[in-house]
Design an enzyme around this catalytic site. Structure first.
Site, short mmCIF file in Angstrom:
data_model
loop_
_atom_site.label_atom_id
_atom_site.label_comp_id
_atom_site.label_asym_id
_atom_site.label_seq_id
_atom_site.Cartn_x
_atom_site.Cartn_y
_atom_site.Cartn_z
N LYS A 145 0.84 -1.19 0.00
CA LYS A 145 0.00 0.00 0.00
C LYS A 145 0.88 1.25 0.00
O LYS A 145 2.09 1.17 0.23
CB LYS A 145 -0.92 -0.05 1.22
N TYR A 155 -12.26 -3.10 -1.74
CA TYR A 155 -12.66 -3.12 -0.33
C TYR A 155 -14.19 -3.08 -0.17
O TYR A 155 -14.69 -2.63 0.86
CB TYR A 155 -12.01 -1.96 0.42
N ASN A 173 -1.20 -0.27 7.68
CA ASN A 173 -0.56 -1.56 7.89
C ASN A 173 0.19 -2.09 6.67
O ASN A 173 0.54 -3.27 6.60
CB ASN A 173 -1.57 -2.58 8.46
N GLU A 192 -9.66 -10.68 -6.73
CA GLU A 192 -8.73 -9.54 -6.65
C GLU A 192 -7.73 -9.55 -7.81
O GLU A 192 -7.41 -8.50 -8.37
CB GLU A 192 -8.01 -9.56 -5.31
P1 ADP Z 1 -6.84 -7.47 5.90
O1 ADP Z 1 -6.21 -6.32 5.16
O2 ADP Z 1 -5.89 -8.07 6.90
O3 ADP Z 1 -7.47 -8.50 4.99
P2 ADP Z 1 -9.52 -6.40 6.49
O4 ADP Z 1 -10.01 -6.97 5.20
O5 ADP Z 1 -10.33 -6.64 7.72
O6 ADP Z 1 -8.02 -6.89 6.80
O7 ADP Z 1 -9.36 -4.83 6.35
C1 ADP Z 1 -8.84 -4.29 5.17
C2 ADP Z 1 -8.01 -3.10 5.49
O8 ADP Z 1 -8.84 -2.08 6.05
C3 ADP Z 1 -6.92 -3.30 6.54
O9 ADP Z 1 -5.75 -3.90 6.02
C4 ADP Z 1 -6.68 -1.89 6.99
O10 ADP Z 1 -5.87 -1.17 6.06
C5 ADP Z 1 -8.09 -1.30 6.95
N1 ADP Z 1 -8.71 -1.37 8.26
C6 ADP Z 1 -9.25 -2.46 8.85
N2 ADP Z 1 -9.74 -2.16 10.07
C7 ADP Z 1 -9.48 -0.83 10.26
C8 ADP Z 1 -9.73 0.10 11.31
N3 ADP Z 1 -10.33 -0.26 12.43
N4 ADP Z 1 -9.31 1.38 11.14
C9 ADP Z 1 -8.71 1.78 10.01
N5 ADP Z 1 -8.45 0.95 8.97
C10 ADP Z 1 -8.83 -0.33 9.09
#
Ligand code: ADP
Length: 171
Positions: free
Chosen positions: A29, A69, A134, A148
């Site tokens: 990212k 997303y 992250n 995806e």
């Molecule tokens: P992953 O990326 O591990 O598959 P998710 O699909 O649950 O996790 O979430 C997608 C992305 O959304 C996360 O990697 C993160 O960048 C963002 N995200 C998830 N939860 C939060 C949160 N509580 N606050 C801000 N960003 C979030």
């Protein structure tokens, strides 16, 4: 048509089955790019034994980020997540990696979504502290990997090639 899934990856065994050769979508990212993590991420997947079959730098159009997303649309952080991905302050490095169990193993290499839960030794565990920054994305299932890859890549951008030393990795 961005929504059309790419042709299925060549699979040695049934889709999503343990021990099967799979493909997964991995993206560095914009924060990961800003922080100079491109080589580190590629290094960790390469040294594990995985094969890079597609890569490009892209500032995703808003529609692509929203679709990617889409399952998080109702969450309060969704608008911020989409603008972070599409800001253009750095591109996203979009990749497809191939190999045995790469979907599940990729999630382990990346670590838990929230860096607080991500084990040291994982990318998020070693490099990040905030769930909103992250650094990296990895598909969480065979179904999402297929969708995806199809969203981010045209079929001709994904290469079929074999390691000359495959028998030493995948036997
Ligand atoms: P992953 O990326 O591990 O598959 P998710 O699909 O649950 O996790 O979430 C997608 C992305 O959304 C996360 O990697 C993160 O960048 C963002 N995200 C998830 N939860 C939060 C949160 N509580 N606050 C801000 N960003 C979030």
């Amino acid at each position: 048509d961005a929504k059309k899934p790419a042709p299925e990856a060549p699979l040695k065994t049934a889709a999503g089955v343990k021990g099967g050769v799979e493909r997964t979508f991995i993206a560095i990212k914009p924060d990961g790019v800003q922080r100079g993590m491109i080589s580190e991420v590629i290094h960790r997947f390469e040294r594990k034994g995985y094969k890079l079959v597609a890569i490009k730098a892209i500032v995703p159009p808003k529609a692509l980020a929203e679709e990617h997303y889409g399952d998080l649309k109702a969450r309060p952080f969704y608008p911020g997540l989409v603008s972070y991905m599409t800001s253009g302050k750095a591109p996203v490095i979009a990749m497809v990696w191939e190999g045995v169990d790469v979907i599940r193993q990729g999630r382990r290499i990346i670590g838990a979504t929230n860096p607080l839960d991500a084990e040291p030794g994982s990318i998020r565990g070693d490099y990040t502290i905030s769930v909103g920054r992250n650094a990296i994305h990895g598909s969480d299932s065979f179904e999402s990997a297929t969708i995806e890859i199809g969203l981010w890549f045209k079929p001709e951008e994904v290469y079929n090639w074999q390691f000359a030393h495959a028998e030493w990795i995948e036997s």
